[in-house]
Scaffold this motif. Structure first.
Motif, mmCIF file in Angstrom:
data_model
loop_
_atom_site.group_PDB
_atom_site.id
_atom_site.type_symbol
_atom_site.label_atom_id
_atom_site.label_comp_id
_atom_site.label_asym_id
_atom_site.label_seq_id
_atom_site.Cartn_x
_atom_site.Cartn_y
_atom_site.Cartn_z
ATOM 1 N N HIS A 135 0.866 -1.177 0.000
ATOM 2 C CA HIS A 135 0.000 0.000 0.000
ATOM 3 C C HIS A 135 0.904 1.227 0.000
ATOM 4 O O HIS A 135 2.114 1.113 0.149
ATOM 5 C CB HIS A 135 -0.962 0.010 1.183
ATOM 6 C CG HIS A 135 -0.306 0.000 2.521
ATOM 7 N ND1 HIS A 135 -0.251 1.094 3.317
ATOM 8 C CD2 HIS A 135 0.339 -0.969 3.178
ATOM 9 C CE1 HIS A 135 0.381 0.794 4.436
ATOM 10 N NE2 HIS A 135 0.748 -0.445 4.375
ATOM 11 N N SER A 137 3.055 4.175 1.006
ATOM 12 C CA SER A 137 3.699 4.676 2.204
ATOM 13 C C SER A 137 4.842 5.580 1.789
ATOM 14 O O SER A 137 5.221 5.660 0.638
ATOM 15 C CB SER A 137 4.207 3.537 3.087
ATOM 16 O OG SER A 137 5.321 2.916 2.505
ATOM 17 N N HIS A 151 -0.417 4.596 4.474
ATOM 18 C CA HIS A 151 -1.730 4.984 3.966
ATOM 19 C C HIS A 151 -2.744 3.953 4.440
ATOM 20 O O HIS A 151 -2.697 2.789 4.040
ATOM 21 C CB HIS A 151 -1.696 5.055 2.437
ATOM 22 C CG HIS A 151 -3.006 5.451 1.844
ATOM 23 N ND1 HIS A 151 -3.397 5.086 0.581
ATOM 24 C CD2 HIS A 151 -4.030 6.181 2.355
ATOM 25 C CE1 HIS A 151 -4.603 5.579 0.332
ATOM 26 N NE2 HIS A 151 -5.009 6.241 1.387
ATOM 27 N N THR A 152 -3.649 4.389 5.309
ATOM 28 C CA THR A 152 -4.613 3.482 5.942
ATOM 29 C C THR A 152 -6.026 4.007 5.710
ATOM 30 O O THR A 152 -6.663 4.541 6.606
ATOM 31 C CB THR A 152 -4.323 3.373 7.453
ATOM 32 O OG1 THR A 152 -4.232 4.708 8.000
ATOM 33 C CG2 THR A 152 -3.016 2.654 7.696
ATOM 34 N N THR A 173 -7.858 5.977 12.856
ATOM 35 C CA THR A 173 -7.986 4.665 12.217
ATOM 36 C C THR A 173 -8.108 3.539 13.226
ATOM 37 O O THR A 173 -8.910 2.620 13.042
ATOM 38 C CB THR A 173 -6.795 4.415 11.272
ATOM 39 O OG1 THR A 173 -6.844 5.384 10.219
ATOM 40 C CG2 THR A 173 -6.815 3.014 10.677
ATOM 41 N N SER A 197 -7.236 -1.858 6.654
ATOM 42 C CA SER A 197 -6.141 -1.034 7.170
ATOM 43 C C SER A 197 -5.766 -1.452 8.585
ATOM 44 O O SER A 197 -4.579 -1.577 8.932
ATOM 45 C CB SER A 197 -6.547 0.443 7.175
ATOM 46 O OG SER A 197 -6.721 0.934 5.858
ATOM 47 N N ARG A 200 -3.737 -4.582 8.703
ATOM 48 C CA ARG A 200 -2.308 -4.330 8.429
ATOM 49 C C ARG A 200 -1.604 -3.750 9.648
ATOM 50 O O ARG A 200 -0.494 -4.152 9.985
ATOM 51 C CB ARG A 200 -2.166 -3.352 7.269
ATOM 52 C CG ARG A 200 -2.443 -3.946 5.915
ATOM 53 C CD ARG A 200 -2.008 -2.952 4.841
ATOM 54 N NE ARG A 200 -2.202 -3.518 3.512
ATOM 55 C CZ ARG A 200 -3.073 -3.036 2.630
ATOM 56 N NH1 ARG A 200 -3.825 -2.001 2.936
ATOM 57 N NH2 ARG A 200 -3.170 -3.600 1.441
#
Ligand SMILES: [Zn+2]
Ligand SMILES: [Zn+2]
Length: 235
Positions: A135, A137, A151-152, A173, A197, A200
């Motif tokens: 993803h 970053s 990036h979430t 988040t 997200s 992760r």
């Protein structure tokens, strides 16, 4: 708090109408520091970094409670503002709400801010690819410290978390007890995205201390067992 083992100091300043945690990240042994989520009360934040050299401002996302002091502090320190480009439309939605209702969506008017015209400007240029994490970053250097921006998406499309040795600044988040808010009241949110997200984030080392955008800290180890339950409940 000072974490000697990981060479970092984190200062928390609780600001604004939603008691947002503004964080100051400083590597031990130097004066460089990042300000994360200056949600309001720029004078108090500036006082909290008066012994430091601020090198940048990072926003985890562009909800108003995380950005109202961005413009004032960026002007005062002359530093870049880092945010995910997808947050531009989140900020636009906040301003739309303000224009329609006369106050921000948490119900607290901020007439001085509106009158000031000092609107935050999320940076358009943050887009680096980290294939390992699969993803978006990017990495920021603060003195000797490397801060990874993850990036979430989910709470907002361009939400970021900041990962540094031993610590995660999780914005809105991940909180103790579950993911941040999603649902129809937050039209740019996405539960499927936030749970991915969060999954992760919970792959970080178990002893990672999680510092959310509001309220108390937790750890990856404390939250990881609950992921399946959060997914099943759908919020
Ligand atoms: Zn938020
Ligand atoms: Zn928030």
């Amino acid at each position: 708090m000072i974490d000697e083992a990981n060479g970092v100091e984190l200062r928390r300043i609780v600001v604004g109408y939603l008691d947002t945690n503004c964080w100051v990240v400083r590597p031990l042994g130097g004066r460089e520091a990042l300000i994360v989520d200056p949600g309001d009360e720029p004078r108090r934040i500036a006082a909290a970094v008066s012994d430091l050299d601020v090198t940048g401002i990072v926003i985890t996302h562009a909800h108003a409670d995380h950005v109202l002091a961005v413009a004032a502090l960026a002007g005062e320190f002359g530093v870049p503002i880092v945010g995910h480009p997808d947050e531009a439309r989140v900020w636009a939605a906040e301003l739309d709400y303000l224009a329609q209702h006369g106050h921000l969506d948490a119900g607290t008017a901020t007439p001085d801010f509106v009158a000031s015209g000092n609107l935050p400007r999320p940076s358009p240029d943050l887009r680096l690819w980290d294939g390992q994490l699969d993803h978006y970053s990017s990495r920021l250097s603060v003195g000797p410290l490397t801060v990874e921006l993850l990036h979430t998406p989910g709470h907002t499309p361009g939400s970021l978390c900041l990962s540094l040795p031993g610590h995660l600044l999780s914005g809105d988040t991940l909180f103790p007890g579950g993911p941040g808010l999603t649902g129809p009241q937050w039209p740019l949110s996405d539960f499927t995205a936030i749970i991915a997200s969060v999954q992760r984030l919970l792959e970080l080392p178990p002893d990672t201390v999680v510092h959310p955008g509001h309220g108390s800290d937790t750890t990856v180890a404390a939250e990881r067992p609950h992921l399946d339950a959060w997914r099943a409940r759908g919020w």
